[in-house]
Structures are given as structure tokens and as C-alpha cells.
Design a protein around this motif. Structure first.
Motif, PDB file in Angstrom:
ATOM      1  N   PRO A  53       0.465  -1.495  -0.258  1.00  9.43           N
ATOM      2  CA  PRO A  53       0.290  -0.093  -0.679  1.00  9.43           C
ATOM      3  C   PRO A  53       0.306   1.405  -0.368  1.00  9.43           C
ATOM      4  CG  PRO A  53      -1.052  -1.640   1.490  1.00  9.43           C
ATOM      5  CD  PRO A  53       0.361  -1.978   1.118  1.00  9.43           C
ATOM      6  N   ASP A  54       2.166   1.092   0.382  1.00  6.43           N
ATOM      7  CA  ASP A  54       3.210   2.374   0.290  1.00  6.43           C
ATOM      8  C   ASP A  54       4.109   2.762  -1.044  1.00  6.43           C
ATOM      9  OD1 ASP A  54       4.394   0.570   1.751  1.00  6.43           O
ATOM     10  OD2 ASP A  54       5.488   1.340   3.579  1.00  6.43           O
ATOM     11  N   LEU A  55       3.891   1.568  -1.529  1.00  2.27           N
ATOM     12  CA  LEU A  55       4.504   1.701  -3.237  1.00  2.27           C
ATOM     13  C   LEU A  55       4.258   3.134  -3.874  1.00  2.27           C
ATOM     14  CD1 LEU A  55       7.107  -0.164  -4.072  1.00  2.27           C
ATOM     15  CD2 LEU A  55       4.929  -0.956  -5.950  1.00  2.27           C
ATOM     16  N   LEU A  56       5.487   3.597  -3.999  1.00  2.20           N
ATOM     17  CA  LEU A  56       5.005   4.855  -5.004  1.00  2.20           C
ATOM     18  C   LEU A  56       5.338   4.417  -6.077  1.00  2.20           C
ATOM     19  CD1 LEU A  56       6.677   7.665  -2.958  1.00  2.20           C
ATOM     20  CD2 LEU A  56       4.170   7.573  -3.044  1.00  2.20           C
ATOM     21  N   PRO A  57       4.885   5.262  -8.081  1.00  2.00           N
ATOM     22  CA  PRO A  57       5.548   4.865  -8.636  1.00  2.00           C
ATOM     23  C   PRO A  57       6.008   4.814  -8.887  1.00  2.00           C
ATOM     24  CG  PRO A  57       3.225   6.456  -8.560  1.00  2.00           C
ATOM     25  CD  PRO A  57       3.748   5.939  -7.653  1.00  2.00           C
ATOM     26  N   ALA A  58       7.048   5.872  -8.977  1.00  2.00           N
ATOM     27  CA  ALA A  58       9.072   6.078  -8.879  1.00  2.00           C
ATOM     28  C   ALA A  58       9.975   5.507  -8.113  1.00  2.00           C
ATOM     29  CB  ALA A  58       9.211   7.690  -8.334  1.00  2.00           C
ATOM     30  N   ASP A  59       8.826   4.072  -7.533  1.00  2.00           N
ATOM     31  CA  ASP A  59       9.725   3.306  -7.086  1.00  2.00           C
ATOM     32  C   ASP A  59       9.580   1.664  -7.693  1.00  2.00           C
ATOM     33  OD1 ASP A  59      10.217   3.798  -4.243  1.00  2.00           O
ATOM     34  OD2 ASP A  59       8.013   3.202  -3.714  1.00  2.00           O
ATOM     35  N   VAL A  60       8.693   1.762  -9.209  1.00  2.00           N
ATOM     36  CA  VAL A  60       8.799   1.093 -10.376  1.00  2.00           C
ATOM     37  C   VAL A  60       9.578   0.995 -11.217  1.00  2.00           C
ATOM     38  CG1 VAL A  60       7.014  -0.374 -11.754  1.00  2.00           C
ATOM     39  CG2 VAL A  60       6.179   0.051  -9.058  1.00  2.00           C
ATOM     40  N   THR A  61       9.346   2.513 -11.800  1.00  2.00           N
ATOM     41  CA  THR A  61       9.467   2.704 -13.054  1.00  2.00           C
ATOM     42  C   THR A  61      10.961   3.555 -12.530  1.00  2.00           C
ATOM     43  OG1 THR A  61       8.576   5.179 -12.747  1.00  2.00           O
ATOM     44  CG2 THR A  61       7.509   3.749 -14.099  1.00  2.00           C
ATOM     45  N   GLY A  62      11.718   4.126 -11.407  1.00  2.00           N
ATOM     46  CA  GLY A  62      12.560   4.813 -11.020  1.00  2.00           C
ATOM     47  C   GLY A  62      12.283   6.134 -11.706  1.00  2.00           C
ATOM     48  N   THR A  63      13.256   7.501 -11.908  1.00  2.00           N
ATOM     49  CA  THR A  63      13.196   8.237 -10.994  1.00  2.00           C
ATOM     50  C   THR A  63      14.616   8.972 -11.302  1.00  2.00           C
ATOM     51  OG1 THR A  63      12.465   9.991  -9.202  1.00  2.00           O
ATOM     52  CG2 THR A  63      14.006   8.607  -8.676  1.00  2.00           C
ATOM     53  N   VAL A  64      14.291  10.863 -11.108  1.00  2.00           N
ATOM     54  CA  VAL A  64      15.498  11.241 -11.513  1.00  2.00           C
ATOM     55  C   VAL A  64      16.056  11.862 -10.468  1.00  2.00           C
ATOM     56  CG1 VAL A  64      16.485  13.513 -12.491  1.00  2.00           C
ATOM     57  CG2 VAL A  64      14.164  12.140 -14.112  1.00  2.00           C
ATOM     58  N   ILE A  65      17.678  12.166 -10.584  1.00  2.00           N
ATOM     59  CA  ILE A  65      18.210  12.235  -9.382  1.00  2.00           C
ATOM     60  C   ILE A  65      19.216  13.420 -10.283  1.00  2.00           C
ATOM     61  CG2 ILE A  65      18.170  10.242  -7.827  1.00  2.00           C
ATOM     62  CD1 ILE A  65      20.436   8.949  -8.847  1.00  2.00           C
ATOM     63  N   TYR A  66      19.990  13.939  -9.087  1.00  2.00           N
ATOM     64  CA  TYR A  66      21.041  14.792  -8.792  1.00  2.00           C
ATOM     65  C   TYR A  66      21.998  14.479  -8.473  1.00  2.00           C
ATOM     66  CZ  TYR A  66      23.140  19.564  -8.777  1.00  2.00           C
ATOM     67  OH  TYR A  66      24.260  20.541  -9.038  1.00  2.00           O
ATOM     68  N   ASN A  67      23.413  14.695 -10.113  1.00  2.00           N
ATOM     69  CA  ASN A  67      24.471  13.729 -10.001  1.00  2.00           C
ATOM     70  C   ASN A  67      25.378  15.364  -9.512  1.00  2.00           C
ATOM     71  OD1 ASN A  67      27.451  12.900 -10.386  1.00  2.00           O
ATOM     72  ND2 ASN A  67      26.547  11.031 -11.751  1.00  2.00           N
ATOM     73  N   GLN A  68      25.810  15.520  -7.776  1.00  2.00           N
ATOM     74  CA  GLN A  68      26.356  16.309  -8.267  1.00  2.00           C
ATOM     75  C   GLN A  68      27.851  17.457  -8.093  1.00  2.00           C
ATOM     76  OE1 GLN A  68      26.461  17.660  -3.544  1.00  2.00           O
ATOM     77  NE2 GLN A  68      26.841  19.245  -3.446  1.00  2.00           N
TER      78      GLN A  68
END
Length: 327
Positions: A80-95
Motif C-alpha cells: 500500500p505504501d509503494l510509489l510509482p517511482a519505486d517501479v519505474t525509476g526517478t531522476v536524481i541530481y548528480n553533484q
């Protein structure tokens, strides 16, 4: 192409399927219908939804198949607490590079197991929609192609169970097959008990490659399907939309929406794969009947009246096969 030539092609290509079934059989006892349907999904690129109570080896079967096929496998446990990004992926900042980069999710695999898919809310379930239909995923403003072959195998517990969310119709329609998984027979259960209590881990060895799957798929597409059988498929699907016109006036009040054109496409493809698994280069009406319920049961949306009278889509589909004329 001549049917005899197709028969020879089928005989050559279906040898690996026997090895695959034997390898899966080392781990999975019985459940032949379930294994068969998963192979049909694999041979046609159609996604498969397995429904049954917990403990019937649904997850184990998919995992074993991935091992036997040397495919990239990933499992997503839907909660129930899963998010769409946990399945498809997300954008992260590479410092260090001072830029945003895509971090791909578990959906980027050949065989994705969406375990207990109806435990997560609709927004997470619909994260799979683009992936299942277009074989691509959009992360941020970039679209990424998924690997080939790509197949979603989802498992779900029956809807009546607590803490489950019914799958939206658009999501259900993207599954080629919905397979009801039943309890094993007495003999199979005894074998399962004996095998699982020895303490020895049994694993399937890789026995087929993605290239072999691609070759088998091209043969499945060449399997002969007669004009009359094509008409039979369309008549069946049309009957789900207008039961009255096909001599089932008693069912007209129970069907709210019939199957979409996807049903005709999937019924055609699944029947070809079913014939392939039986080493035939042509489709018979028996192939349509054998696979028909799995293709249609989740596409027939019933009215409240049907629910009140405890009529199931299974019963409606069975009645269709009794009434629609067989070529």
C-alpha cells in the motif's frame, strides 16, 4: 506458407520448450496449466496475470522460469505504501557532474514479477500502463526503451481478501491472459510436501536463450489460422458486447461492457502459441476453446445486477462458447 513446412518449423523450434518444461518441473510440481499459460505469454509477448490464494507457487513458478531462460529478472513486491517511482525509476541530481540523471527502476528487466499487484493503490498499478503497452518508460522528460523480450507477470490474491485494490479496467485489458490458479491434487500435494521438507534446495538450470525465444516467436506468428477460425474469434468477441444478437437474451442484462478489440488480437495470438506448444502448425477450434476463458474472463465487465445474482464473468464466457457456432 505450406502447412507441412510450418509443421516442420514447429517441430524444430518446440524442442527447447520441452526442455524448458522439464527444467521448470524440477522445481514446480503439477500446475501444468499455469506453466503452459506463462509459456504462451512468453511466446507471444503477452503479459500474464495469475490469480489464486497465497501459497500456490505463483511467484516461485515465474522465478524458476526466469532462471531456466537466463533472462534478467526483477521482482516488485506491491504494498500500500509503494510509489510509482519505486517501479519505474526517478531522476536524481548528480553533484559531481552537476546534472540530473535517470535512475532506472526494477521495471527495466526482461521478466518483471509484479507480486500481489492488487495490494498497491491505482496510481502505482497505472505506473505499469506505458511499460506494458509501448514497452517504454518515461522518467522525467526522457523516454527509455525497455529490454526485449519484456514481459510482466503479475500475481494477485482474490479480490474478496482484505487490503486489496481492484485493478482498473485499462490495466486489466493490457494483460493478455488472466489465469486462475487452483489447489494441487492430493498426489501433487504429497510430492510437494516431500520435496520441500528435505532441506535440499532445487534450482532450475539455464536451458534456453532469448535468441531461441525470438526464433520461436517468429514461428508462432507463421502458424496457419483458417479464415473460418478467424471469423469464430471475432464472433466470440462480438458476442461479449451484444449477447442478445447471439441468442443469449438472458445474459444481456448481466453484461455492462464486452471485450475490446485487444481480445480478438490476443485470442488469435494465444491460439497460435497453444497450437505451437502442442507441436502443430495450424490452429483448431479446440485451441480457441482451451485458451478462450483466460483471454476473455477479465475483459467482460458485469452489471450490478449480475453481481447481485452472483453471476460471474466466468459463467458468461462459458455460455458464449456454448452458443457461438463452432466452425
Amino acid at each position: 506458407m505450406d502447412v507441412r513446412v510450418i509443421n516442420e518449423l514447429v517441430a524444430q523450434q518446440s524442442a527447447f520448450v520441452e526442455n524448458l518444461s522439464a527444467e521448470v518441473g524440477k522445481v514446480i510440481v503439477g500446475q501444468k496449466a499455469m506453466v503452459d499459460r506463462i509459456l504462451i505469454g512468453l511466446l507471444t509477448g503477452g503479459h500474464v496475470l495469475l490469480e489464486g490464494v497465497p501459497g500456490l507457487a505463483k511467484t516461485l513458478t515465474v522465478k524458476t522460469l526466469a532462471e531456466a531462460l537466463s533472462l534478467r529478472f526483477s521482482r516488485v513486491q506491491f504494498t500500500p505504501d509503494l510509489l510509482p517511482a519505486d517501479v519505474t525509476g526517478t531522476v536524481i541530481y548528480n553533484q559531481s557532474k552537476n546534472e540530473f540523471v535517470a535512475k532506472k527502476g526494477p521495471i527495466f528487466a526482461n521478466l518483471v514479477l509484479a507480486d500481489e499487484i492488487n495490494r498497491a493503490p491505482a496510481k502505482v498499478q497505472s505506473a505499469l500502463l506505458e511499460a506494458m503497452q509501448e514497452h517504454q518508460v518515461t522518467i522525467g522528460d526522457t523516454t527509455h526503451k525497455l529490454p526485449d523480450p519484456f514481459l510482466v507477470m503479475a500475481t494477485q490474491n482474490p479480490i474478496e481478501q482484505e487490503g486489496t485494490y481492484a485493478l482498473p479496467e485499462a490495466q486489466l485489458d493490457r494483460f493478455m491472459l488472466m489465469v486462475k490458479v487452483g489447489y494441487p491434487s492430493k498426489e501433487d500435494e504429497r510430492t510437494i510436501m516431500d520435496r520441500m521438507t528435505t532441506g535440499l534446495a532445487v534450482k532450475a538450470n539455464p536451458c534456453a536463450t532469448p535468441e531461441q525465444i525470438a526464433q520461436a516467436r517468429s514461428v508462432v506468428n507463421q502458424i496457419y489460422i483458417d479464415e473460418k477460425i478467424r471469423d469464430y474469434i471475432v464472433n466470440l468477441v462480438q458476442a461479449t458486447r451484444d449477447p442478445k444478437a447471439h441468442g443469449m437474451a438472458d445474459m444481456a442484462d448481466y453484461v455492462q461492457f464486452g471485450a475490446s478489440p485487444r481480445a480478438s488480437i490476443y485470442l488469435n495470438l494465444a491460439a497460435r502459441a497453444h497450437a505451437f506448444l502442442r507441436r502443430r502448425g495450424y490452429v483448431t477450434p479446440e485451441d480457441i476453446k482451451a485458451i478462450g476463458a483466460d483471454v476473455l474472463r477479465h475483459r467482460v465487465i458485469l452489471t450490478y445486477e449480475a453481481e447481485a445474482e452472483e453471476i460471474t464473468s466466468e459463467q458468461v464466457v462459458r455460455k458464449l462458447f456454448d452458443h457461438v457456432e463452432v466452425p
